[in-house]
Design a protein around this motif. Structure first.
Motif, short mmCIF file in Angstrom:
data_model
loop_
_atom_site.label_atom_id
_atom_site.label_comp_id
_atom_site.label_asym_id
_atom_site.label_seq_id
_atom_site.Cartn_x
_atom_site.Cartn_y
_atom_site.Cartn_z
N HIS A 1 -42.98 -78.44 37.91
CA HIS A 1 -43.99 -77.62 38.59
C HIS A 1 -45.26 -78.44 38.89
N TYR A 2 -45.08 -79.69 39.25
CA TYR A 2 -46.23 -80.57 39.48
C TYR A 2 -47.15 -80.03 40.58
N ASN A 3 -48.43 -79.97 40.27
CA ASN A 3 -49.50 -79.47 41.14
C ASN A 3 -49.46 -77.97 41.40
N TRP A 4 -48.67 -77.23 40.64
CA TRP A 4 -48.73 -75.78 40.67
C TRP A 4 -49.98 -75.38 39.88
N TYR A 5 -50.32 -74.12 39.92
CA TYR A 5 -51.49 -73.61 39.21
C TYR A 5 -51.05 -72.85 37.96
N PHE B 1 -49.89 -67.99 33.21
CA PHE B 1 -49.21 -67.54 34.43
C PHE B 1 -49.18 -68.70 35.40
N ILE B 2 -48.00 -68.99 35.96
CA ILE B 2 -47.80 -70.16 36.80
C ILE B 2 -47.31 -69.73 38.18
N ASP B 3 -47.90 -70.35 39.22
CA ASP B 3 -47.42 -70.14 40.58
C ASP B 3 -47.90 -71.30 41.45
N ARG B 4 -47.23 -71.48 42.57
CA ARG B 4 -47.66 -72.52 43.54
C ARG B 4 -49.01 -72.18 44.14
#
Length: 105
Positions: A54-58, A69-72
């Motif tokens: 998930h590189y450079n996701w938020y 919580f993770i998302d693009r």
């Protein structure tokens, strides 16, 4: 210009400026530092798990619960966190990369 077409332009703050004592400022700085350190610890713990996939996701961290919580899209990640924790302000936003920095100056 007629009276109906005029408008008032406010410059600066509409509300009076808050006057904080040095003690209040120090307390606020300490609270913010503690909040950042707790958020950073969670980020540092989960970053290795996601940096490859998930590189450079938020990632938005809520340090009281330990939830993240993770998302693009940073807005989507923030919205997911706000749905789960509607009364928690602030939440801490990182970017899943080597530095964790989510923006530029």
């Amino acid at each position: 210009m007629t009276e109906a077409n005029t408008r008032t332009v406010h410059r600066g703050r509409i509300f009076p400026e808050i006057q904080w004592t040095e003690e209040q400022k120090a307390k606020r700085r300490a609270e913010r530092s503690d909040f950042h350190q707790r958020s950073q610890a969670i980020f540092d713990r989960v970053k290795p798990e996601y940096i490859q996939t998930h590189y450079n996701w938020y990632i938005v961290v809520e340090p009281e619960s330990g939830n993240y919580f993770i998302d693009r899209d940073e807005e989507v990640a923030m919205q997911m966190a706000r749905i789960k924790h509607p009364s928690t302000v602030p939440l801490f936003l990182f970017r899943i990369n080597e530095t964790g920095v989510s923006g530029t100056i």
